[in-house]
Write an enzyme that holds these catalytic residues in place. Sequence first.
Site, PDB file in Angstrom:
ATOM      1  N   GLY A  22      -8.683  -8.587  -3.210  1.00 49.01           N
ATOM      2  CA  GLY A  22      -9.802  -7.688  -3.511  1.00 49.01           C
ATOM      3  C   GLY A  22     -10.968  -7.905  -2.578  1.00 49.01           C
ATOM      4  N   GLN A  25       8.304  -4.679  -3.032  1.00 51.33           N
ATOM      5  CA  GLN A  25       7.675  -4.537  -4.350  1.00 51.33           C
ATOM      6  C   GLN A  25       8.355  -3.413  -5.132  1.00 51.33           C
ATOM      7  OE1 GLN A  25       3.876  -2.650  -5.455  1.00 51.33           O
ATOM      8  NE2 GLN A  25       3.176  -4.674  -6.058  1.00 51.33           N
ATOM      9  N   LEU A  81       0.873  -1.186   0.000  1.00 50.50           N
ATOM     10  CA  LEU A  81       0.000   0.000   0.000  1.00 50.50           C
ATOM     11  C   LEU A  81       0.904   1.229   0.000  1.00 50.50           C
ATOM     12  CD1 LEU A  81      -2.538  -1.212   2.694  1.00 50.50           C
ATOM     13  CD2 LEU A  81      -3.232  -0.345   0.465  1.00 50.50           C
ATOM     14  N   CYS A 102      -0.677  -1.218 -10.844  1.00 49.76           N
ATOM     15  CA  CYS A 102      -0.942   0.159 -10.412  1.00 49.76           C
ATOM     16  C   CYS A 102      -1.698   0.921 -11.508  1.00 49.76           C
ATOM     17  CB  CYS A 102       0.367   0.873 -10.073  1.00 49.76           C
ATOM     18  SG  CYS A 102       0.053   2.536  -9.489  1.00 49.76           S
TER      19      CYS A 102
HETATM   20  C1  LIG Z   1      -3.779   3.712  -0.804  1.00 45.11           C
HETATM   21  C2  LIG Z   1      -3.466   2.514  -1.663  1.00 45.11           C
HETATM   22  C3  LIG Z   1      -2.165   2.282  -2.052  1.00 45.11           C
HETATM   23  C4  LIG Z   1      -1.851   1.154  -2.843  1.00 45.11           C
HETATM   24  N1  LIG Z   1      -0.550   0.927  -3.196  1.00 45.11           N
HETATM   25  C5  LIG Z   1      -0.225  -0.191  -3.895  1.00 45.11           C
HETATM   26  C6  LIG Z   1       1.129  -0.490  -4.201  1.00 45.11           C
HETATM   27  O1  LIG Z   1       2.075   0.225  -3.833  1.00 45.11           O
HETATM   28  N2  LIG Z   1       1.362  -1.626  -4.924  1.00 45.11           N
HETATM   29  C7  LIG Z   1       0.354  -2.474  -5.337  1.00 45.11           C
HETATM   30  O2  LIG Z   1       0.610  -3.484  -5.970  1.00 45.11           O
HETATM   31  N3  LIG Z   1      -0.927  -2.204  -5.035  1.00 45.11           N
HETATM   32  C8  LIG Z   1      -1.237  -1.101  -4.323  1.00 45.11           C
HETATM   33  N4  LIG Z   1      -2.536  -0.863  -3.980  1.00 45.11           N
HETATM   34  C9  LIG Z   1      -3.565  -1.882  -4.300  1.00 45.11           C
HETATM   35  C10 LIG Z   1      -3.749  -2.867  -3.144  1.00 45.11           C
HETATM   36  O3  LIG Z   1      -2.556  -3.571  -2.867  1.00 45.11           O
HETATM   37  C11 LIG Z   1      -4.875  -3.874  -3.455  1.00 45.11           C
HETATM   38  O4  LIG Z   1      -4.544  -4.568  -4.630  1.00 45.11           O
HETATM   39  C12 LIG Z   1      -6.229  -3.213  -3.643  1.00 45.11           C
HETATM   40  O5  LIG Z   1      -6.451  -2.186  -2.686  1.00 45.11           O
HETATM   41  C13 LIG Z   1      -7.366  -4.245  -3.549  1.00 45.11           C
HETATM   42  O6  LIG Z   1      -7.375  -4.881  -2.291  1.00 45.11           O
HETATM   43  P1  LIG Z   1      -8.466  -4.499  -1.146  1.00 45.11           P
HETATM   44  O7  LIG Z   1      -9.817  -4.627  -1.794  1.00 45.11           O
HETATM   45  O8  LIG Z   1      -8.206  -5.473  -0.032  1.00 45.11           O
HETATM   46  O9  LIG Z   1      -8.194  -3.067  -0.750  1.00 45.11           O
HETATM   47  C14 LIG Z   1      -2.872   0.259  -3.234  1.00 45.11           C
HETATM   48  C15 LIG Z   1      -4.205   0.505  -2.829  1.00 45.11           C
HETATM   49  C16 LIG Z   1      -4.507   1.606  -2.054  1.00 45.11           C
HETATM   50  C17 LIG Z   1      -5.931   1.830  -1.618  1.00 45.11           C
END
Ligand SMILES: Cc1cc2nc3c(=O)[nH]c(=O)nc-3n(C[C@H](O)[C@H](O)[C@H](O)COP(=O)(O)O)c2cc1C
Length: 312
Positions: free
Chosen positions: A205, A75, A22, A105
């Site tokens: 997700g 990552q 994140l 991303c």
């Molecule tokens: C604030 C934020 C930052 C994120 N940063 C990354 C990141 O650096 N690398 C990545 O692969 N995904 C990133 N994501 C995506 C999350 O890792 C994840 O794939 C996505 O939020 C879906 O999962 P969730 O429904 O549990 O939130 C980010 C998501 C959010 C909301």
Amino acid sequence: MKLMSVKIGDFTAENNVFLAPLAGYTNYAFRRLCKGYGAGLCYTEMVSAKGLKYGSENTEELLYTDEYEGVAAAQIFGSDPDIMRAACENEKLAPFPIVDINMGCPVPKIYKNGEGSALLENPALAEKIVKECVKSGKIVTVKFRIGVRENEYITKEFAKRMEGAGASLLTVHGRTRDKMYAGEVHFEEIAAAKNAVDIPVIANGGVFSDADAENLLKKTGADGVMVARAALFDPQIFCELTGKERESKLATFEKQLKWTGQVCDERFTTVFMRKMAAFYVKGERGAAAFKERLFQAASPSEVLAIAKEIWK
Ligand SMILES: Cc1cc2nc3c(=O)[nH]c(=O)nc-3n(C[C@H](O)[C@H](O)[C@H](O)COP(=O)(O)O)c2cc1C
């Protein structure tokens, strides 16, 4: 949910509940916290391969780790196979045996550069990146989305290509780039990836509870789940998912503040912990007034004093 260890190359994660990368959040303190609450593997936020090459200042903080945290995955993002490999070989990545490549991303700046989710449209390049990174000797994993646009899913073919290129584990975020973080998770696409490869597949997700995790596993047949946003509101979600005993919100907050302060300066720690407190307090009575006071706190100790009042 049903816990199992996960074999990632020659590394074995203790269980199959992972903390997602994140950006802006999954720093040392956050990962250490989630690991302590039971996460089987935690990922750094995405780090620019070019930034590593040119020695950007913040990469040091982003990649800080120690023996208290234990093994984590780093990552990286980028689109040049040589620069990506050099990143894997960079000494700042030395403490991380696992390197995950960001292919999901959706942010326009990244996408327009041909990085992150843009790689979904260029599988030949994605494959080359993985092959080069594998040559570094790191265990390479890939986190990707199911496509760029709705109804143009690339999941199955892409998964096969990444496995063929040498990836040791895949994480599939069951949404397209167009949907960002909203909309339903396409279980059937994650299942298609799982059925197409022999390496472990982690489903990502929409996990906000143990029931969500069980449902995601049941519908996809994946080997584990990755939790992202839910951990921002409640890092102890890993206790719920792994059957560990919870502790107080204040205990979580104090640890996070202390460990953040070990790595980051006072200014960053103040601003970051104000943000975290705003996440933690969501849904509580008096949250708005709390946030208002919190955002006036000028030091980590002031932030903590206010947190102690609300969560005493
Ligand atoms: C604030 C934020 C930052 C994120 N940063 C990354 C990141 O650096 N690398 C990545 O692969 N995904 C990133 N994501 C995506 C999350 O890792 C994840 O794939 C996505 O939020 C879906 O999962 P969730 O429904 O549990 O939130 C980010 C998501 C959010 C909301």
